[in-house]
Design an enzyme around this catalytic site. Structure first.
Site, PDB file in Angstrom:
ATOM      1  N   CYS A   1      27.167 -29.278   7.002  1.00  0.00           N
ATOM      2  CA  CYS A   1      26.235 -30.207   6.675  1.00  0.00           C
ATOM      3  C   CYS A   1      25.284 -29.763   5.266  1.00  0.00           C
ATOM      4  CB  CYS A   1      25.149 -30.404   7.507  1.00  0.00           C
ATOM      5  SG  CYS A   1      25.764 -31.260   9.078  1.00  0.00           S
TER       6      CYS A   1
HETATM    7  C1  UDX Z   1      22.309 -28.177  10.122  1.00  0.00           C
HETATM    8  C2  UDX Z   1      21.035 -28.577  10.596  1.00  0.00           C
HETATM    9  O1  UDX Z   1      20.248 -27.509  11.327  1.00  0.00           O
HETATM   10  C3  UDX Z   1      21.112 -29.845  11.657  1.00  0.00           C
HETATM   11  O2  UDX Z   1      19.658 -30.168  11.812  1.00  0.00           O
HETATM   12  C4  UDX Z   1      21.869 -30.739  10.951  1.00  0.00           C
HETATM   13  O3  UDX Z   1      22.193 -31.934  11.807  1.00  0.00           O
HETATM   14  C5  UDX Z   1      23.139 -30.427  10.587  1.00  0.00           C
HETATM   15  O4  UDX Z   1      23.006 -29.128   9.610  1.00  0.00           O
HETATM   16  P1  UDX Z   1      24.211 -26.693  11.376  1.00  0.00           P
HETATM   17  O5  UDX Z   1      25.083 -26.737  10.119  1.00  0.00           O
HETATM   18  O6  UDX Z   1      24.998 -26.703  12.618  1.00  0.00           O
HETATM   19  O7  UDX Z   1      23.065 -27.666  11.456  1.00  0.00           O
HETATM   20  O8  UDX Z   1      23.678 -25.055  11.367  1.00  0.00           O
HETATM   21  P2  UDX Z   1      22.382 -24.417  11.297  1.00  0.00           P
HETATM   22  O9  UDX Z   1      22.014 -23.583  12.541  1.00  0.00           O
HETATM   23  O10 UDX Z   1      21.224 -25.005  10.575  1.00  0.00           O
HETATM   24  O11 UDX Z   1      22.799 -23.225  10.161  1.00  0.00           O
HETATM   25  C6  UDX Z   1      23.138 -23.523   8.956  1.00  0.00           C
HETATM   26  C7  UDX Z   1      23.580 -22.499   8.014  1.00  0.00           C
HETATM   27  O12 UDX Z   1      22.192 -21.634   7.762  1.00  0.00           O
HETATM   28  C8  UDX Z   1      24.596 -21.331   8.699  1.00  0.00           C
HETATM   29  O13 UDX Z   1      25.317 -21.064   8.144  1.00  0.00           O
HETATM   30  C9  UDX Z   1      23.654 -20.272   8.985  1.00  0.00           C
HETATM   31  O14 UDX Z   1      24.211 -18.964   9.310  1.00  0.00           O
HETATM   32  C10 UDX Z   1      22.688 -20.302   8.109  1.00  0.00           C
HETATM   33  N1  UDX Z   1      21.300 -19.713   8.527  1.00  0.00           N
HETATM   34  C11 UDX Z   1      20.301 -20.341   9.367  1.00  0.00           C
HETATM   35  C12 UDX Z   1      20.926 -18.648   8.030  1.00  0.00           C
HETATM   36  O15 UDX Z   1      21.391 -17.835   7.150  1.00  0.00           O
HETATM   37  N2  UDX Z   1      19.403 -17.961   8.157  1.00  0.00           N
HETATM   38  C13 UDX Z   1      18.613 -18.757   8.993  1.00  0.00           C
HETATM   39  O16 UDX Z   1      17.386 -18.438   9.631  1.00  0.00           O
HETATM   40  C14 UDX Z   1      19.177 -20.162   9.634  1.00  0.00           C
END
Ligand code: UDX
Length: 429
Positions: free
Chosen positions: A256
């Site tokens: 995403c």
């Molecule tokens: C995201 C959105 O959160 C969600 O609302 C949408 O529908 C789809 O995209 P997702 O891709 O499943 O969800 O993962 P998410 O938990 O948001 O993490 C995205 C990325 O950010 C991951 O690679 C994660 O490792 C990274 N991340 C997240 C960080 O590096 N630090 C953080 O504090 C949070």
């Protein structure tokens, strides 16, 4: 898939349509086509009790009250989204509406740029069905905010529900959601375009927050006495900022954030609006993964011929998804330095193997991966890695060099135990 099983679990009759016969066969046998916590359990129950049926027959939805479009919207070469699957799904639903009596609401859940429901989906539905919007069928934009790894929980307990469209159709969908989620859920009722834009604004803001803390992490790392963990805690307690999505690391990936930020930036170009903050979030993120290799080289010197262990390959824990995972650019860079790369992930091994084939050493366990290694990089924060004590690295590695790319270890404990340690956002003491 997750939307389908959650509705079916509550007793609604659900028909899932997918052209991929291999996937249909898996689901019919109650096997989830990808790893997602709880999905298997929900799937088994709903397939066995017959509430969830799947088929490749694209008119199978004809009898339903709501028809959800949940197809992918992959990135095209210029960053914009490819609407092929949306068009195909809309055409199939449109055709099935032709003979249908009564009213069906088509619900567009896929992530699409503003204007897609009104200018792409609606005309196709009208053309294929021979009916006019509002007479025989309705159309709502209803973006999906679930996270991978928490998909079932998020589907059943969303923070809010956003519905865009015409008033009557919004009411129909809202009634169904009030029945499903209860009366107290926040429902934002708005235009198609605002609903579509909300999804992009949401993901861009979250990605920007992570890129922001990663930028601060890079400042901390080059500052004697700096530590991003404390800074994140300090700013996160300010209610206006909030503590979530301030985990510094090697960057964001997944299906995403990367795709959506590129798509909204590309949309900005088409309407001549600068997306400076989104562009900056992307730019910070492009550079972040390779910090791990720089840190490894700083501690281990030239990596040529050395065994580098990578723990964690999925783009985040609790998923087998490696789309845009930071592990991929890290592995590619390590291979160009001629390091011997050993990898391990609790869920994503088959996906990484399909991508890198015989270029890597595939370990059976985390211990096997770090065994005789010269350096270990933590690229995904799986719980099982968090439990690894310094002594495990010291006893098993050739030289206990650990690069903590996800801040899962306590630096003092590791350093005092004798690990040669560095972590994202941690300056020299
Ligand atoms: C995201 C959105 O959160 C969600 O609302 C949408 O529908 C789809 O995209 P997702 O891709 O499943 O969800 O993962 P998410 O938990 O948001 O993490 C995205 C990325 O950010 C991951 O690679 C994660 O490792 C990274 N991340 C997240 C960080 O590096 N630090 C953080 O504090 C949070």
């Amino acid at each position: 898939m997750v939307t389908a099983v959650c509705f079916a679990k509550r007793g609604y009759e659900v028909v899932g349509v997918d052209p991929d016969s291999r996937r249909i066969e898996l689901i019919r046998n109650a096997k989830a086509p990808f790893f997602e916590p709880s999905l298997d359990v929900y799937l088994k129950e709903t397939v066995e009790n017959g509430r969830l049926k799947v088929t490749s027959d694209s008119v199978a939805n004809a009898g339903s009250d709501f028809a959800y479009i949940t197809v992918g919207t992959p990135s095209a070469d210029d960053g914009s989204i490819d609407l092929t699957y949306i068009r195909n799904a809309a055409a199939a639903i449109g055709k099935s509406l032709r003979k249908r009596e009564g009213y069906q609401v088509i619900v567009l859940k896929s992530t699409v740029i503003p204007g897609t429901a009104r200018n792409v989906v609606k005309p196709i539905l009208e053309e294929q069905s021979g009916k006019e919007l509002g007479r025989g069928f309705g159309l709502c934009s209803n973006p999906e905010f679930l996270r991978e790894g928490n998909a079932v929980y998020d589907s059943e307990s969303p923070d809010r529900i956003v519905i865009g469209g015409q008033v009557d159709d919004i009411e129909r969908l809202e009634m169904f959601y009030r029945e499903f989620y209860g009366q107290s859920h926040h429902v934002i009722k708005t235009t198609y375009e605002n609903a579509e834009l909300t999804k992009y604004a949401n993901n861009s803001f979250l990605a920007m927050k992570v890129s922001f803390i990663n930028m601060i992490a890079n400042l901390c790392q080059k500052t004697t006495g700096g530590d991003v963990e404390d800074v994140a805690k300090g700013i996160g307690l300010d209610k206006r900022i909030g503590s979530l999505f301030l985990m510094a690391g090697l960057g964001w990936g997944g299906s995403c954030f990367p795709k959506d930020l590129k798509a909204i930036a590309a949309y900005g170009k088409t309407i001549n609006v600068k997306t400076t903050l989104i562009d900056a979030a992307i730019s910070v993120n492009d550079e972040q993964p390779l910090k791990a290799v720089e840190m490894a080289e700083k501690l281990s010197g030239d990596l040529r011929g050395k065994r580098v262990a990578i723990l964690g390959l999925a783009f985040k824990p609790n998923t087998d998804d490696i789309r845009e995972a930071v592990s991929i650019p890290i592995i590619r860079k390590l291979l160009t330095t001629k390091a011997k790369v050993a990898v391990y992930d609790p869920a994503a091994m088959p996906n990484i193997r399909a991508l890198f084939r015989d270029e890597l050493q595939y370990a059976e366990t985390a211990m096997d991966c770090i065994n005789r290694a010269d350096c270990c990089i933590i690229a995904t924060e799986w719980d099982e890695f968090k439990k690894m004590l310094p002594s495990i690295f010291i006893q098993n590695m050739k030289r206990p060099v650990v690069v903590d790319g996800r801040r899962i270890y306590d630096p003092l404990t590791f350093i005092e135990a004798g690990v040669i340690f560095s972590a994202i956002g941690l300056g020299e003491t």
